[in-house]
Structure formats: structure tokens, C-alpha cells
Design a protein around this motif. Structure first.
Motif, PDB file in Angstrom:
ATOM      1  N   VAL A  51     -29.007  35.065 -14.630  1.00  0.00           N
ATOM      2  CA  VAL A  51     -28.377  35.089 -15.953  1.00  0.00           C
ATOM      3  C   VAL A  51     -29.435  35.527 -16.966  1.00  0.00           C
ATOM      4  N   ASN A  52     -29.169  36.603 -17.688  1.00  0.00           N
ATOM      5  CA  ASN A  52     -30.091  37.088 -18.719  1.00  0.00           C
ATOM      6  C   ASN A  52     -29.267  37.486 -19.943  1.00  0.00           C
ATOM      7  N   GLY A  53     -29.093  36.520 -20.845  1.00  0.00           N
ATOM      8  CA  GLY A  53     -28.312  36.787 -22.038  1.00  0.00           C
ATOM      9  C   GLY A  53     -26.808  36.766 -21.826  1.00  0.00           C
ATOM     10  N   GLY A  54     -26.368  36.436 -20.617  1.00  0.00           N
ATOM     11  CA  GLY A  54     -24.937  36.371 -20.346  1.00  0.00           C
ATOM     12  C   GLY A  54     -24.367  35.008 -20.702  1.00  0.00           C
ATOM     13  N   ASN A  55     -23.147  34.770 -20.257  1.00  0.00           N
ATOM     14  CA  ASN A  55     -22.439  33.532 -20.590  1.00  0.00           C
ATOM     15  C   ASN A  55     -22.190  32.707 -19.335  1.00  0.00           C
ATOM     16  N   ILE A  56     -22.663  31.459 -19.350  1.00  0.00           N
ATOM     17  CA  ILE A  56     -22.346  30.518 -18.274  1.00  0.00           C
ATOM     18  C   ILE A  56     -21.066  29.795 -18.691  1.00  0.00           C
ATOM     19  N   ASP A  57     -19.941  30.334 -18.245  1.00  0.00           N
ATOM     20  CA  ASP A  57     -18.650  29.806 -18.689  1.00  0.00           C
ATOM     21  C   ASP A  57     -17.911  29.063 -17.584  1.00  0.00           C
ATOM     22  N   CYS A  58     -18.618  28.769 -16.467  1.00  0.00           N
ATOM     23  CA  CYS A  58     -17.979  28.043 -15.369  1.00  0.00           C
ATOM     24  C   CYS A  58     -19.074  27.361 -14.563  1.00  0.00           C
ATOM     25  N   TYR A  59     -18.673  26.623 -13.539  1.00  0.00           N
ATOM     26  CA  TYR A  59     -19.635  25.953 -12.672  1.00  0.00           C
ATOM     27  C   TYR A  59     -20.053  26.885 -11.541  1.00  0.00           C
ATOM     28  N   ALA A  60     -21.311  26.727 -11.090  1.00  0.00           N
ATOM     29  CA  ALA A  60     -21.801  27.540  -9.982  1.00  0.00           C
ATOM     30  C   ALA A  60     -21.191  27.063  -8.675  1.00  0.00           C
ATOM     31  N   PRO A  61     -20.869  27.983  -7.757  1.00  0.00           N
ATOM     32  CA  PRO A  61     -20.396  27.564  -6.433  1.00  0.00           C
ATOM     33  C   PRO A  61     -21.460  26.737  -5.722  1.00  0.00           C
ATOM     34  N   SER A  62     -21.031  25.809  -4.903  1.00  0.00           N
ATOM     35  CA  SER A  62     -21.965  24.876  -4.262  1.00  0.00           C
ATOM     36  C   SER A  62     -22.895  25.566  -3.274  1.00  0.00           C
ATOM     37  N   VAL A 105     -31.344  29.925  -8.797  1.00  0.00           N
ATOM     38  CA  VAL A 105     -30.856  30.398 -10.081  1.00  0.00           C
ATOM     39  C   VAL A 105     -32.045  30.854 -10.922  1.00  0.00           C
ATOM     40  N   SER A 106     -31.828  31.891 -11.713  1.00  0.00           N
ATOM     41  CA  SER A 106     -32.837  32.396 -12.646  1.00  0.00           C
ATOM     42  C   SER A 106     -32.132  32.638 -13.977  1.00  0.00           C
ATOM     43  N   ILE A 107     -32.473  31.836 -14.975  1.00  0.00           N
ATOM     44  CA  ILE A 107     -31.733  31.845 -16.245  1.00  0.00           C
ATOM     45  C   ILE A 107     -32.709  32.127 -17.387  1.00  0.00           C
ATOM     46  N   SER A 108     -32.376  33.096 -18.231  1.00  0.00           N
ATOM     47  CA  SER A 108     -33.240  33.435 -19.364  1.00  0.00           C
ATOM     48  C   SER A 108     -32.396  33.902 -20.543  1.00  0.00           C
ATOM     49  N   ASN A 109     -32.951  33.692 -21.733  1.00  0.00           N
ATOM     50  CA  ASN A 109     -32.389  34.215 -22.985  1.00  0.00           C
ATOM     51  C   ASN A 109     -30.966  33.717 -23.276  1.00  0.00           C
ATOM     52  N   ILE A 110     -30.755  32.412 -23.073  1.00  0.00           N
ATOM     53  CA  ILE A 110     -29.487  31.814 -23.499  1.00  0.00           C
ATOM     54  C   ILE A 110     -29.797  30.520 -24.265  1.00  0.00           C
ATOM     55  N   GLU A 111     -28.851  30.082 -25.067  1.00  0.00           N
ATOM     56  CA  GLU A 111     -29.042  28.895 -25.898  1.00  0.00           C
ATOM     57  C   GLU A 111     -28.915  27.623 -25.087  1.00  0.00           C
ATOM     58  N   ASN A 112     -27.886  27.547 -24.233  1.00  0.00           N
ATOM     59  CA  ASN A 112     -27.537  26.269 -23.620  1.00  0.00           C
ATOM     60  C   ASN A 112     -27.071  26.467 -22.185  1.00  0.00           C
ATOM     61  N   ILE A 113     -27.582  25.634 -21.276  1.00  0.00           N
ATOM     62  CA  ILE A 113     -27.058  25.564 -19.908  1.00  0.00           C
ATOM     63  C   ILE A 113     -26.034  24.447 -19.893  1.00  0.00           C
ATOM     64  N   ARG A 114     -24.814  24.768 -19.564  1.00  0.00           N
ATOM     65  CA  ARG A 114     -23.707  23.823 -19.699  1.00  0.00           C
ATOM     66  C   ARG A 114     -23.875  22.599 -18.807  1.00  0.00           C
ATOM     67  N   GLU A 115     -23.228  21.532 -19.194  1.00  0.00           N
ATOM     68  CA  GLU A 115     -23.227  20.301 -18.402  1.00  0.00           C
ATOM     69  C   GLU A 115     -22.663  20.568 -17.014  1.00  0.00           C
ATOM     70  N   GLY A 116     -23.335  20.007 -15.993  1.00  0.00           N
ATOM     71  CA  GLY A 116     -22.839  20.088 -14.619  1.00  0.00           C
ATOM     72  C   GLY A 116     -22.846  21.473 -14.025  1.00  0.00           C
ATOM     73  N   PHE A 117     -23.631  22.391 -14.579  1.00  0.00           N
ATOM     74  CA  PHE A 117     -23.609  23.785 -14.130  1.00  0.00           C
ATOM     75  C   PHE A 117     -23.827  23.899 -12.621  1.00  0.00           C
ATOM     76  N   CYS A 118     -24.898  23.318 -12.103  1.00  0.00           N
ATOM     77  CA  CYS A 118     -25.166  23.353 -10.654  1.00  0.00           C
ATOM     78  C   CYS A 118     -25.136  21.928 -10.085  1.00  0.00           C
ATOM     79  N   GLU A 119     -24.244  21.106 -10.567  1.00  0.00           N
ATOM     80  CA  GLU A 119     -24.163  19.719 -10.106  1.00  0.00           C
ATOM     81  C   GLU A 119     -23.801  19.662  -8.633  1.00  0.00           C
ATOM     82  N   ARG A 120     -24.659  18.943  -7.858  1.00  0.00           N
ATOM     83  CA  ARG A 120     -24.450  18.726  -6.433  1.00  0.00           C
ATOM     84  C   ARG A 120     -24.392  20.044  -5.650  1.00  0.00           C
ATOM     85  N   CYS A 121     -25.207  21.040  -6.054  1.00  0.00           N
ATOM     86  CA  CYS A 121     -25.379  22.264  -5.259  1.00  0.00           C
ATOM     87  C   CYS A 121     -26.458  21.974  -4.216  1.00  0.00           C
ATOM     88  N   ASP A 122     -26.026  21.518  -3.043  1.00  0.00           N
ATOM     89  CA  ASP A 122     -26.945  20.978  -2.050  1.00  0.00           C
ATOM     90  C   ASP A 122     -27.899  22.016  -1.457  1.00  0.00           C
TER      91      ASP A 122
END
Length: 473
Positions: free
Chosen positions: A338-349, A354-371
Motif C-alpha cells: 500500500v503506497n498512498g492507496g486506501n485500506i477500505d477492507c480487511y486483509a485476507p487471512s 504487508v508494506s504500508i507507506s504514505n497513508i494517514e491511518n491503518i484501520r482497526e483489525g486490518f490484519c487481525e488474526r492473519c496467522d
């Protein structure tokens, strides 16, 4: 052209001397321009009086005097060594009693300036090689007939340098082991320079892979095939004799030679489906040439993974949907970038990194329980939501200096003791922490912080609850 001049006569000359010269230019020059090397110029004229000719520049004239009628003089113009300017020579015809009759001039070219390298080496592959030339006029490049099938050139002025030009040599690929040569001649006026061009030769290896089911063709020496496997046809071509050795120990890769024609060989390849829990496989064919050189053909079988790229204003949900068919086939998501894009859903398990840059906020539970999540890379992120990476499997964590807030249990792993050796925070000012962000109190972890910021972190109750050891870097 007849020119009539008036004057006094004390002998038998006409009162009005007249002479007929070759037609002159508007500037009074003979039409013939003498080359810089010099020459003997013959001038024939008719005159109605005895005469003599005078050179203002001290140039020899033969004969320098004569009688009335048709006369021819020979003027020896010496070599011009000046590379900047053309030069002119003026000659005046007088009657025998010193009366002016007519004048004319001869123009001579400046000496040619042609400065370039003597030798140039160009690569074996198809290419354009630039050669800089300093010259004081337009020049020609002569390419031998036998080299014109593989070599050509274009001459252009160098706009950034006065009196400089560029020769762009365009060469086709040399298909031979040996070098090939061409002796070019560069001509400007009386000057000729030789330019020796050598194009390197050597081993050329090309190969193509055909997927039988779809007839899709790839060209190169390194190929990537689907984890599903399948039947393929591999063709290898060399520009000289070669042999091969198979370098593979994979049970799911079978290869056999099916056809040989000179320096071309064709192979049948059968690749079995890769198990879902295995990583990619590599299979190599060593191509061995007579001079001892070895090149490799590599066939990689991809594992069951893909990468999702979410740049600028793209949405993660759209990228997941675009890859839906592969995900349904059992592919893993190896990486979400993610580089300046929108995290508008949860990541598949199934996501592994993950590599995240240039965003304001990582949403709650984004990669929750991604084993399967074993790598988290963050850059220029301000807020990390609660449970964003809950129950990840990373061995260490780095919090960038841009982070100002980390929510409850964002990086928590339950009951794991010392589950990674340390956490690094690059912000000199402790970010605001929620509850149990890194661990649940069952173990202690080292916190590394910027030099001089250790007292701030130790004094912060949220951070001091999570870490027992503080180190500065």
C-alpha cells in the motif's frame, strides 16, 4: 565581361584601356574557389593595351606582364593552414603606363579541421554508439560496401558545442563468435581520417518456452511457470555447437530431448502441480559451449501466491476482487503493498507480509488474526488502529518516526512470553499507546529508542508497562 577605364596615354596605347575578364561574383571573386591545399589558377583575359599585373598579397603570377590581345596568367595559390577563416587574394591589372585597368580576387577555403578518435569498439548486441567529432564544416562518412549490411551512421550537429558533431553508428547484432571489423573513412575537404570500428563477437544463446495448452510463447533465458504445472516445449538455439547438462532434483519436473537440428535443440517438459504448502521450485539447464563457457536456462515454478499493489487512490477491496479467481484457486497473498492507496477492507487471512507507506491511518483489525503474517513494513504512517496486526507472527517490529498513535492490542500476541527479541521505535517523542499494544504482560521485551529519548519513554506509563529494558541507538 568588358570593363572600360579612362586614362592618359603617352605611348601608342588606346586612350581608354579595356579588359575582358571571366565573370566575377558580386564580391569581385573568380567563381572557382581554391581548396585549402592550394592550386595553380589560370586566368585568361583580353586587353587592348600592354599591361602588367600586381598582387597585393605577394603571390607569384606567371607571366606578370604582356601585350594587348588574349593573355593567360598562372597564379600559384599556397596552402591555407588557417582552420577558422577562408582567405582572399586580390590582383590588379595596370596598363604599361601605370593606369588602373581592373582588379579581381581569388577565394580560398579555410583548412579543414577534423578531429575524432581512431578506434571504436561496439557491443555484440544491436546498438547505437555515439562518436564525437570536432569539425569546421560538413563532412562525409564512407562505410565499406561489405559492412553496409550491418553498419550505418547518421551525422548530426552537437547543439551544446560549437564546431562539434555526432556520428551515431547503428549496428545490427553480430551473430558470430568472432569480432567483425569495418574501416570507415571520414572526409572533410582535403582531409581524410580513418575510423576503425570493431564489433565484438561471442556466444549468443536464445530460447523460447511454449505452453502446450494455450500455445502461449515466452522468450528469454529465465522463465516462470504456473504452480499448476503443465506440458511445455523448450527450444534452445546457439550460434555455435553446444551440449547440455540438466541440473534439477525436483520430482515434479521431467525433461527429455525431442529434436536436434544443428545448434538448435528442442525439449519436452512436464511439470507437476506444486503442493499448496511448498515454496517455488527452480530447475536449471546448463548449456556448455566448446570454449568452456556455460550459460543457464532457468525455469522457475511459482508458488501459490500473488502480490496486491494498492497505489495512489486505489482501494484494497478492488485489488482483492480483481484477484478473486486466483484466491478461489487457493493462492496465498504473499504481500500487500500500500503506497498512498486506501485500506477500505480487511486483509485476507492468507497474507504473508504487508508494506504500508504514505497513508494517514491503518484501520482497526486490518490484519487481525492473519496467522501467516511474518513481515510488517511501515513508512510515513501516522495512526495504527486497534487490533490492526493482532496475532501476527513477526520476529521483530519497527515503528517509524511518523507514528503518533497505536491502538489497543495493535501488535499483541497472546501468551507467547518473549515472542520477539525487541521492538524499535524511531519517534523521539513516545507515541500515544492503547492497552496491551505489544504483549499481555507474560514476558518482557527490549525497546530500542533514539538517543536521548530513553527518559521520555521510561516516564511514559503506557510504554513502561509494556517494556522492562530500554536501549538507545
Amino acid at each position: 565581361m568588358a570593363i572600360t577605364m579612362c586614362g592618359c596615354s603617352t605611348n601608342d596605347e588606346p586612350i581608354t584601356p579595356e579588359v575582358s575578364l571571366p565573370e566575377l561574383t558580386d564580391q569581385g571573386y573568380l567563381p572557382e574557389v581554391v581548396s585549402d591545399a592550394g592550386a595553380v589558377v589560370s586566368v585568361t583575359f583580353d586587353i587592348n593595351t600592354d599591361w602588367y599585373i600586381y598582387s597585393n598579397d605577394g603571390i607569384d603570377v606567371v607571366s606578370s606582364s604582356g601585350g594587348k590581345g588574349k593573355n593567360t596568367v598562372n597564379i600559384a595559390i599556397p596552402q591555407n593552414f588557417d582552420t577558422e577563416y577562408n582567405r582572399g587574394f586580390e590582383f590588379v591589372i595596370y596598363s604599361s603606363n601605370n593606369n588602373f585597368v581592373e582588379s579581381f580576387s581569388i577565394l580560398q577555403d579555410k583548412a579543414p579541421l577534423l578531429d575524432l578518435k581512431d578506434n571504436v569498439e561496439i557491443p555484440q548486441d544491436e546498438s547505437i554508439t555515439d562518436i564525437s567529432v570536432k569539425a569546421n564544416g560538413e563532412f562525409d562518412v564512407v562505410i565499406p560496401q561489405e559492412a553496409q549490411s550491418w553498419l550505418s551512421c547518421e551525422i548530426t550537429p552537437d547543439e551544446s558545442k560549437y564546431s562539434y558533431f555526432n556520428i551515431a553508428l547503428s549496428a545490427q547484432t553480430n551473430p558470430e563468435i568472432t569480432d567483425r571489423k569495418a574501416l570507415l573513412t571520414v572526409k572533410l575537404g582535403s582531409v581524410e581520417k580513418e575510423l576503425n570500428v570493431v564489433q565484438k563477437g561471442g556466444i549468443i544463446l536464445t530460447s523460447s518456452l511454449v505452453y502446450k495448452s494455450t500455445s502461449q510463447i515466452w522468450e528469454g533465458t529465465t522463465f516462470s511457470v504456473s504452480p499448476k504445472g503443465g506440458e511445455y516445449i523448450l527450444t534452445i538455439n546457439g550460434n555455435c555447437p553446444w551440449d547440455y547438462k540438466l541440473d534439477t532434483s525436483n520430482d515434479n519436473f521431467a525433461i527429455s530431448e525431442s529434436k536436434s537440428n544443428g545448434n538448435s535443440k528442442t525439449f519436452d517438459i512436464v511439470i507437476s502441480e506444486l503442493p499448496k504448502d511448498e515454496i517455488w521450485k527452480q530447475n536449471r539447464i546448463d548449456v556448455i559451449f566448446g570454449n568452456g563457457d556455460t550459460k543457464q536456462i532457468v525455469i522457475n515454478q511459482d508458488d501459490w501466491s500473488i502480490t496486491l499493489y494498492v497505489y495512489n487512490n486505489k482501494n484494497l477491496s478492488d485489488e482483492i476482487e480483481a484477484a478473486r479467481s486466483k484466491l478461489n484457486e487457493g493462492y496465498f497473498i504473499d504481500n500487500i503493498v500500500v503506497n498512498g492507496g486506501n485500506i477500505d477492507c480487511y486483509a485476507p487471512s492468507t497474507v504473508r507480509s504487508v508494506s504500508i507507506s504514505n497513508i494517514e491511518n491503518i484501520r482497526e483489525g486490518f490484519c487481525e488474526r492473519c496467522d501467516n503474517l511474518t513481515s510488517i513494513s511501515l513508512s510515513n504512517v501516522k495512526k495504527i488502529g486497534a487490533r490492526a496486526f493482532l496475532e501476527h507472527k513477526c520476529r521483530s517490529l519497527s515503528i517509524p518516526s511518523s507514528v503518533t498513535y497505536i491502538g489497543d492490542r495493535a501488535f499483541l500476541r497472546y501468551g507467547t512470553g518473549v515472542w520477539y527479541p525487541y521492538v524499535t521505535s524511531y519517534n523521539p517523542t513516545p507515541p500515544t499507546l492503547g492497552s496491551w499494544v505489544f504483549h499481555d504482560g507474560t514476558g518482557s521485551v527490549v525497546l530500542k529508542v533514539p538517543m536521548g529519548s530513553k527518559p521520555k519513554y521510561k516516564a511514559n506509563s503506557s510504554w513502561s508497562k509494556q517494556f522492562d529494558i530500554f536501549e538507545e541507538f
